[in-house]
Design an enzyme around this catalytic site. Sequence first.
Site, PDB file in Angstrom:
ATOM      1  N   HIS A  85      -8.282  -6.643   7.313  1.00  0.00           N
ATOM      2  CA  HIS A  85      -8.084  -5.664   8.376  1.00  0.00           C
ATOM      3  C   HIS A  85      -8.308  -6.338   9.735  1.00  0.00           C
ATOM      4  O   HIS A  85      -9.413  -6.733  10.078  1.00  0.00           O
ATOM      5  CB  HIS A  85      -8.986  -4.435   8.271  1.00  0.00           C
ATOM      6  CG  HIS A  85      -8.400  -3.240   8.984  1.00  0.00           C
ATOM      7  ND1 HIS A  85      -7.607  -2.305   8.341  1.00  0.00           N
ATOM      8  CD2 HIS A  85      -8.436  -2.879  10.271  1.00  0.00           C
ATOM      9  CE1 HIS A  85      -7.209  -1.395   9.223  1.00  0.00           C
ATOM     10  NE2 HIS A  85      -7.695  -1.725  10.408  1.00  0.00           N
ATOM     11  N   HIS A 136       0.863  -1.186   0.000  1.00  0.00           N
ATOM     12  CA  HIS A 136       0.000   0.000   0.000  1.00  0.00           C
ATOM     13  C   HIS A 136       0.899   1.235   0.000  1.00  0.00           C
ATOM     14  O   HIS A 136       1.222   1.779   1.057  1.00  0.00           O
ATOM     15  CB  HIS A 136      -0.913  -0.014   1.225  1.00  0.00           C
ATOM     16  CG  HIS A 136      -1.945   1.077   1.233  1.00  0.00           C
ATOM     17  ND1 HIS A 136      -3.141   0.963   1.900  1.00  0.00           N
ATOM     18  CD2 HIS A 136      -1.958   2.305   0.664  1.00  0.00           C
ATOM     19  CE1 HIS A 136      -3.838   2.077   1.733  1.00  0.00           C
ATOM     20  NE2 HIS A 136      -3.131   2.913   0.995  1.00  0.00           N
ATOM     21  N   GLY A 182      -1.451  -8.172   7.174  1.00  0.00           N
ATOM     22  CA  GLY A 182      -0.127  -7.602   7.339  1.00  0.00           C
ATOM     23  C   GLY A 182       0.282  -7.424   8.781  1.00  0.00           C
ATOM     24  O   GLY A 182       1.162  -8.112   9.283  1.00  0.00           O
ATOM     25  N   HIS A 183      -0.370  -6.505   9.480  1.00  0.00           N
ATOM     26  CA  HIS A 183       0.095  -6.096  10.802  1.00  0.00           C
ATOM     27  C   HIS A 183       0.170  -7.276  11.768  1.00  0.00           C
ATOM     28  O   HIS A 183       1.209  -7.513  12.397  1.00  0.00           O
ATOM     29  CB  HIS A 183      -0.831  -5.013  11.367  1.00  0.00           C
ATOM     30  CG  HIS A 183      -0.368  -4.449  12.670  1.00  0.00           C
ATOM     31  ND1 HIS A 183       0.648  -3.527  12.764  1.00  0.00           N
ATOM     32  CD2 HIS A 183      -0.761  -4.700  13.942  1.00  0.00           C
ATOM     33  CE1 HIS A 183       0.855  -3.226  14.033  1.00  0.00           C
ATOM     34  NE2 HIS A 183       0.009  -3.933  14.772  1.00  0.00           N
ATOM     35  N   GLU A 230      -2.704  -1.735  -3.019  1.00  0.00           N
ATOM     36  CA  GLU A 230      -3.808  -0.992  -2.426  1.00  0.00           C
ATOM     37  C   GLU A 230      -3.518   0.504  -2.501  1.00  0.00           C
ATOM     38  O   GLU A 230      -2.357   0.921  -2.451  1.00  0.00           O
ATOM     39  CB  GLU A 230      -3.976  -1.359  -0.953  1.00  0.00           C
ATOM     40  CG  GLU A 230      -4.265  -2.805  -0.675  1.00  0.00           C
ATOM     41  CD  GLU A 230      -4.350  -3.097   0.803  1.00  0.00           C
ATOM     42  OE1 GLU A 230      -4.897  -4.153   1.165  1.00  0.00           O
ATOM     43  OE2 GLU A 230      -3.876  -2.274   1.613  1.00  0.00           O
TER      44      GLU A 230
END
Length: 238
Positions: free
Chosen positions: A190, A43, A213-214, A70
Amino acid sequence: MTRLSVNINKIATLRNARGENRPSVEDVAQDCERFGADGITVHPRPDERHIRRSDVLRLRPLVKTEFNIEGYPAEPFMELVLSVRPHQVTLVPDSPDAITSSSGWDVMSNIDFLKSIVERLKEAGIRPSIFVAPDLQQISAAALTGTDRVELYTKPYAEGYPKDPDSAIKPYIEASRHAHSLGLGVNAGHDLSLENLRFFAERMPYLNEVSIGHALICDALYLGLERTIKDYKAQLKL
């Protein structure tokens, strides 16, 4: 089986802290694929605080699975993705200074804009996906843009999961069924994690892909990247 796309933005954040090239975004992307990831997500933001334009250009020939970019479709972003031509572009409504994506599109209020963006992407042979809440009206509007997929914003699911998982996932099941009935593929992302991913994947019909991701990178600090990717993939092998 639902595909796992690994978002490597946090790798770029760590690299940028020293201004050098360690860890290497390119090496990590290739390692993620080697360890079993089905795709790589980035992103790039206008301030380049994590993934940079130059990263995108270097990653394109290296990524052998699915490359997903993104971003908010401002003209500089569109110029980048149309030149790079990833497999998929996920359109998000973030402002330039947003820390992370915090909502889906109000597609109904932006339908003409999104339709024009989708047309440009499809003309270039890029699969478009629109980031939306699990809202049936917004998904119906997304279908009118001509997009191929929607990505469901899953933070509300992640927040509601610990207390009442069945209630938390209910709107997502309805949203996925509705999207499928309109001919749309379904992605999600998310705050999906090892704690909530299996329940989500088991109950979600028509789920093509999750982008994570996180949480994945946080887990990798303790477990290592290879084991972490294998653990996430295991949650999707139903």
